[in-house]
Design a protein around this motif. Sequence first.
Motif, PDB file in Angstrom:
ATOM      1  N   PRO A  65       0.795  -1.218   0.000  1.00  0.00           N
ATOM      2  CA  PRO A  65       0.000   0.000   0.000  1.00  0.00           C
ATOM      3  C   PRO A  65       0.825   1.263   0.000  1.00  0.00           C
ATOM      4  O   PRO A  65       0.317   2.325  -0.317  1.00  0.00           O
ATOM      5  N   VAL A  66       2.101   1.193   0.373  1.00  0.00           N
ATOM      6  CA  VAL A  66       2.921   2.388   0.356  1.00  0.00           C
ATOM      7  C   VAL A  66       3.773   2.461  -0.910  1.00  0.00           C
ATOM      8  O   VAL A  66       4.758   3.178  -0.968  1.00  0.00           O
ATOM      9  N   ALA A  67       3.396   1.723  -1.923  1.00  0.00           N
ATOM     10  CA  ALA A  67       4.178   1.694  -3.150  1.00  0.00           C
ATOM     11  C   ALA A  67       4.326   3.095  -3.725  1.00  0.00           C
ATOM     12  O   ALA A  67       3.416   3.888  -3.737  1.00  0.00           O
ATOM     13  N   PHE A 110      11.052  -4.071   0.189  1.00  0.00           N
ATOM     14  CA  PHE A 110      10.982  -3.609   1.574  1.00  0.00           C
ATOM     15  C   PHE A 110      12.414  -3.448   2.079  1.00  0.00           C
ATOM     16  O   PHE A 110      13.250  -4.319   1.863  1.00  0.00           O
ATOM     17  N   GLN A 111      12.693  -2.347   2.773  1.00  0.00           N
ATOM     18  CA  GLN A 111      14.033  -2.115   3.292  1.00  0.00           C
ATOM     19  C   GLN A 111      13.990  -1.788   4.774  1.00  0.00           C
ATOM     20  O   GLN A 111      13.114  -1.062   5.242  1.00  0.00           O
ATOM     21  N   GLY A 164      12.579   2.068   8.359  1.00  0.00           N
ATOM     22  CA  GLY A 164      11.983   1.090   7.460  1.00  0.00           C
ATOM     23  C   GLY A 164      11.188   1.761   6.374  1.00  0.00           C
ATOM     24  O   GLY A 164      10.617   2.840   6.571  1.00  0.00           O
ATOM     25  N   SER A 165      11.136   1.163   5.192  1.00  0.00           N
ATOM     26  CA  SER A 165      10.383   1.729   4.080  1.00  0.00           C
ATOM     27  C   SER A 165      10.062   0.638   3.080  1.00  0.00           C
ATOM     28  O   SER A 165      10.616  -0.464   3.127  1.00  0.00           O
ATOM     29  N   GLY A 166       9.183   0.952   2.166  1.00  0.00           N
ATOM     30  CA  GLY A 166       8.827   0.024   1.105  1.00  0.00           C
ATOM     31  C   GLY A 166       8.382   0.799  -0.114  1.00  0.00           C
ATOM     32  O   GLY A 166       7.907   1.929  -0.012  1.00  0.00           O
ATOM     33  N   ALA A 167       8.568   0.215  -1.293  1.00  0.00           N
ATOM     34  CA  ALA A 167       8.211   0.918  -2.525  1.00  0.00           C
ATOM     35  C   ALA A 167       8.051  -0.065  -3.676  1.00  0.00           C
ATOM     36  O   ALA A 167       8.661  -1.138  -3.689  1.00  0.00           O
TER      37      ALA A 167
END
Length: 442
Positions: free
Chosen positions: A21-23, A87-88, A103-106
């Motif tokens: 959802p955070v793409a 995801f990182q 943390g993050s995601g894309a």
Amino acid sequence: MNMPAFHRLIGLLLVLGVAMPVAAQHTGEGSVYSRFGLGSRLDYASSQLQAMGGGGAGLFNLNYLNLSNPAAWSDQVLTRASGTVVFQRLRATDASGNTASLGSGALHAVQFSFPLRARRIGVGLAFRPYTRANYLVRTDARQIIPELSDTVQTRIDYAGEGGLQQLNAGLGLYLHPRLSVGVSADLIFGIIEHTQRTRFFDPELPGVIPSGYMSTLFATSTRMTGVRATVGLLLRLPTGTQGSDGVAVGLTVSTPTVLRATRVYTLGESLDRDTLGTTRRGDVHLPLSVALGVSYQQDNRWTLVVDGHYEPWSRFRSDLDFAGYDPNGENLFKDRLRLSAGLEYLPAGTDYSAPYFHQVAYRLGVFWEQAYVAPRPGVSLRTLALTGGLSFPTLFPGTRLDINLEVGTRGTTAHNLVRDTYYRIGLSVNVGERWFLQRRFN
């Protein structure tokens, strides 16, 4: 066209969107080093090659679109589409031993390819990142205001988001059993925004804004766009007794390009910002990029790749300033060098009747990189990382699910800098089907 396959392709790609959802959003949860230059330089060739060190300029593969070399696009049989999310998790450590976990995601990349003539002419299309700025740095200090005989607590947040993207379109052409060539047009575009938010607090009453003080937000937003060309060669040299054994050598060159840039400065209170002065425009000159790779494949089971990638960023020129670069002064940019190697083992080879786990591909890789930005004069920013992954067959022939892992370290705590330790998990869906079949009637 095979419509059930088309529906399956769309459905599987939608799964990526639902799961992420955070793409395509940036949250300030990346490396502080992405504030320099145009952001952290990113590479993506395919989900297969990401688990093998990220190279692949010399690799032919029927199951993936290899973005490292457009000459490899000639070797296609199926129409293919793929999507990748990443995801990182990052842990930053400074010289005092203080740490921060982020943390993050894309959504990372989307690819589509199809053969115009099977294993002779192939077309490739892709959307992937080129650079990314994604950081947040906070400083707190007490400040004495002599004119007001007052002391306030100052908090300044430096943040960046955005980056440059690549839209690649081109084709690969089979010229000879030993030689393929390819060319692609690469549209590079994007917006990078850096902000500085300053807030004031009463040192005796945390969270309370003292009377007469107002928070401010200063931002620079730079929009850039330009086009470059990439040319690739792939030379295949069969060896051994097996027809499937062979060595391939690949070379790619991406031309230097000029990005047209527009920068806007804004200043305001909170999110209500007013434009300052006039818009600045200028040219940003990106350097050429050269990659050389070698691959060895044995009996469709073992695949080895070794690559080198070079970009002379020390020749970078721009009418606009960036962190680490001043048109009229200091230039901290360095030549970028990336070395990688990777191995894949597919026990079943081309035996599609083998047990399931014999059809799983096992991958391992490593890479070392000297970044194009230097956080301090005379200091190089280096990354060392291990990669690995698994590729699972699915119930649908030609479709695979890839899970990749990258673990690495970047930077140093010397010179009052920060060391990043990170891991990335990538999830990719690769769909392949025969499309555009001409129906025959008896």
